[in-house]
Design a protein around this motif. Structure first.
Motif, mmCIF file in Angstrom:
data_model
loop_
_atom_site.group_PDB
_atom_site.id
_atom_site.type_symbol
_atom_site.label_atom_id
_atom_site.label_comp_id
_atom_site.label_asym_id
_atom_site.label_seq_id
_atom_site.Cartn_x
_atom_site.Cartn_y
_atom_site.Cartn_z
ATOM 1 N N ALA A 218 0.943 -1.354 0.251
ATOM 2 C CA ALA A 218 0.078 -0.092 -0.066
ATOM 3 C C ALA A 218 0.960 1.348 0.028
ATOM 4 O O ALA A 218 1.960 1.357 0.615
ATOM 5 N N GLY A 219 0.623 2.498 -0.580
ATOM 6 C CA GLY A 219 1.051 3.697 -0.920
ATOM 7 C C GLY A 219 1.421 3.732 -2.122
ATOM 8 O O GLY A 219 1.947 2.871 -2.732
ATOM 9 N N GLY B 228 -7.795 1.146 2.932
ATOM 10 C CA GLY B 228 -6.789 1.137 4.003
ATOM 11 C C GLY B 228 -7.066 -0.236 4.971
ATOM 12 O O GLY B 228 -6.137 -0.770 5.235
ATOM 13 N N THR C 268 -5.491 4.794 2.635
ATOM 14 C CA THR C 268 -4.538 4.464 1.671
ATOM 15 C C THR C 268 -5.180 4.846 0.256
ATOM 16 O O THR C 268 -6.269 4.364 0.046
#
Length: 105
Positions: free
Chosen positions: A36-37, A88, A97
């Motif tokens: 994630a990100g 997220g 996220t």
């Protein structure tokens, strides 16, 4: 599945994503290796390790533009989630996220 790290409990999240008008659960993120990100996902795309990308509908256009461009170059499918909070939670992250990716096994 959502993991509450403070209480060490697991919850099934009925988080859904939009795929052409049909709502689909985000269970794929909870059950698969993921990242994630923005920077992390861009690295995985560049290395050829990303199988599918998930974008939040409320994500900033700067973020989504970079991801869409990189995914198009590498022929990676993109699906959208309703919000960054839900995305997220589906990734078992305590923050919002904007983008997440399911990794190849």
């Amino acid at each position: 599945m959502f993991i509450d790290t403070s209480g060490l409990r697991c919850y099934y999240m009925s988080v859904r994503l939009c795929t052409g008008g049909v709502r689909v659960p985000l269970n794929e993120l909870a059950e698969s290796p993921r990242t994630a990100g923005l920077n992390s996902v861009l690295r995985k795309i560049a290395r050829g390790e990303a199988a599918k990308i998930f974008l939040a509908d409320d994500a900033d256009e700067k973020v989504t533009g970079k991801i869409k461009e990189a995914a198009a170059e590498n022929n990676i499918p993109i699906e959208t989630a309703e919000s960054s909070v839900q995305l997220g939670r589906a990734c078992a992250v305590t923050r919002k996220t904007a983008v997440a990716a399911v990794l190849k096994k």
